[in-house]
Every structure is written in structure tokens, then in C-alpha cells.
Design a protein around this motif. Sequence first.
Motif, short mmCIF file in Angstrom:
data_model
loop_
_atom_site.label_atom_id
_atom_site.label_comp_id
_atom_site.label_asym_id
_atom_site.label_seq_id
_atom_site.Cartn_x
_atom_site.Cartn_y
_atom_site.Cartn_z
N LYS A 38 -11.40 -15.06 -3.36
CA LYS A 38 -10.73 -14.12 -4.27
C LYS A 38 -11.46 -12.77 -4.29
O LYS A 38 -10.82 -11.73 -4.25
CB LYS A 38 -10.66 -14.73 -5.67
CG LYS A 38 -9.93 -13.87 -6.67
CD LYS A 38 -9.90 -14.55 -8.04
CE LYS A 38 -9.29 -13.62 -9.07
NZ LYS A 38 -9.35 -14.20 -10.42
N SER A 39 -12.79 -12.81 -4.33
CA SER A 39 -13.57 -11.56 -4.33
C SER A 39 -13.31 -10.76 -3.05
O SER A 39 -13.15 -9.54 -3.10
CB SER A 39 -15.07 -11.86 -4.44
OG SER A 39 -15.39 -12.35 -5.70
N LEU A 40 -13.28 -11.47 -1.92
CA LEU A 40 -13.04 -10.78 -0.65
C LEU A 40 -11.64 -10.20 -0.59
O LEU A 40 -11.45 -9.06 -0.14
CB LEU A 40 -13.28 -11.74 0.52
CG LEU A 40 -14.73 -12.15 0.77
CD1 LEU A 40 -14.80 -13.22 1.85
CD2 LEU A 40 -15.58 -10.95 1.15
N ILE A 41 -10.65 -10.94 -1.03
CA ILE A 41 -9.26 -10.45 -1.00
C ILE A 41 -9.11 -9.25 -1.92
O ILE A 41 -8.47 -8.25 -1.55
CB ILE A 41 -8.28 -11.58 -1.36
CG1 ILE A 41 -8.25 -12.61 -0.23
CG2 ILE A 41 -6.88 -11.02 -1.64
CD1 ILE A 41 -7.51 -13.89 -0.56
N GLN A 42 -9.69 -9.32 -3.11
CA GLN A 42 -9.61 -8.19 -4.04
C GLN A 42 -10.28 -6.95 -3.43
O GLN A 42 -9.76 -5.83 -3.55
CB GLN A 42 -10.26 -8.53 -5.38
CG GLN A 42 -9.44 -9.47 -6.21
CD GLN A 42 -10.16 -9.90 -7.48
OE1 GLN A 42 -11.38 -9.80 -7.61
NE2 GLN A 42 -9.39 -10.41 -8.44
N CYS A 43 -11.41 -7.15 -2.79
CA CYS A 43 -12.11 -6.03 -2.16
C CYS A 43 -11.28 -5.45 -1.03
O CYS A 43 -11.17 -4.23 -0.88
CB CYS A 43 -13.48 -6.48 -1.67
SG CYS A 43 -14.49 -5.12 -1.05
N LYS A 44 -10.68 -6.31 -0.23
CA LYS A 44 -9.82 -5.85 0.87
C LYS A 44 -8.65 -5.03 0.32
O LYS A 44 -8.32 -3.96 0.84
CB LYS A 44 -9.30 -7.04 1.67
CG LYS A 44 -8.40 -6.66 2.84
CD LYS A 44 -7.87 -7.88 3.57
CE LYS A 44 -6.85 -8.67 2.82
NZ LYS A 44 -5.57 -8.04 2.59
N ASP A 45 -8.03 -5.52 -0.75
CA ASP A 45 -6.91 -4.81 -1.36
C ASP A 45 -7.33 -3.44 -1.88
O ASP A 45 -6.61 -2.44 -1.72
CB ASP A 45 -6.30 -5.63 -2.49
CG ASP A 45 -5.60 -6.89 -2.00
OD1 ASP A 45 -5.35 -7.02 -0.77
OD2 ASP A 45 -5.31 -7.78 -2.84
N LYS A 46 -8.51 -3.37 -2.49
CA LYS A 46 -9.02 -2.09 -2.99
C LYS A 46 -9.34 -1.14 -1.84
O LYS A 46 -9.11 0.07 -1.94
CB LYS A 46 -10.24 -2.30 -3.88
CG LYS A 46 -9.90 -2.93 -5.21
CD LYS A 46 -11.14 -3.20 -6.04
CE LYS A 46 -10.78 -3.92 -7.32
NZ LYS A 46 -11.98 -4.29 -8.11
#
Length: 144
Positions: A38-46
Motif C-alpha cells: 500500500k505504501s509503495l502504491i500510494q507513493c507511485k500514485d503521488k
Amino acid sequence: MIEQDTIELLRECDAGIKMGVESIKEVLDYVNDQEFRKSLIQCKDKHEELRHETEALLDQYHGREKDPNLMAKGMSWIKTNMKLAMDGSDQTIAELMTDGCDMGVKSLSRFLNQYEAADEKSKNVARKLIRLEESLTKDIRKFL
């Protein structure tokens, strides 16, 4: 000079954003912990949101996008795949991502100093990207 520094800083941010997104995509399939994923996906989205902002500013200044350095991209790919082949644990992924973020922060800080005549909007993009990389590093420390 202001416009040229602005364009160059934005181009470096664009390349860094692309490198970050690709790096995250490269490891996502290997991540086991859902919080980590989840942290990686959120970072990718940002990163992708920031890329849109960067591209809009580049368009405003009639600048071109910049792809990551092929040598850096290739070396990153080799390092990532070799390490994951030996040990595909979340700890290894956290180490790889932390190393990548640290290199990104260092490079972006250098570019902020190098292109000191860039406008404030562009400097703010670079600062946002630095904070994003630092935040990911902090968020994933527990997986090291």
C-alpha cells in the motif's frame, strides 16, 4: 537564465519521477506485506500526480520531457533483479527502495543547487519530490 534553469530543473524532476515509478513497478509483484504494498502504491500514485504537474510546467516553458539516464536505469534494473533473485524478501525490497530514494534525494538536492535561478514553482516541484522520497524511506524503515 531563469527560464533555462527552470526547464533544466523540471527535466531532472521528470526523469527522477519516471525512475521512481519504474522502480516501484519493478518490485511490486514481489512485495508480501500488504501495508508495504500500500505504501509503495500510494507513493507511485503521488509520483504520477507530480509528473502531471511537472509536465504542465514544462509545457508552459516549452521544455521537453526527460527520460532517466539509460545507464542508471540499466544498472538499477540489474541490481534489483539480481538481489531479488537471491532474496525476494520484503527486507531486500525495502533496502533497494531506500537506496533508490536516497540517491534521488541526493540528486535532486544537487540539481536544486545547480539550477538556483529556476523559478519558485519548479523549485517547489523538486522539494515536493524530495519530501515524497524521504517520506517513503521513513514509511518503509520497519521492513528493513
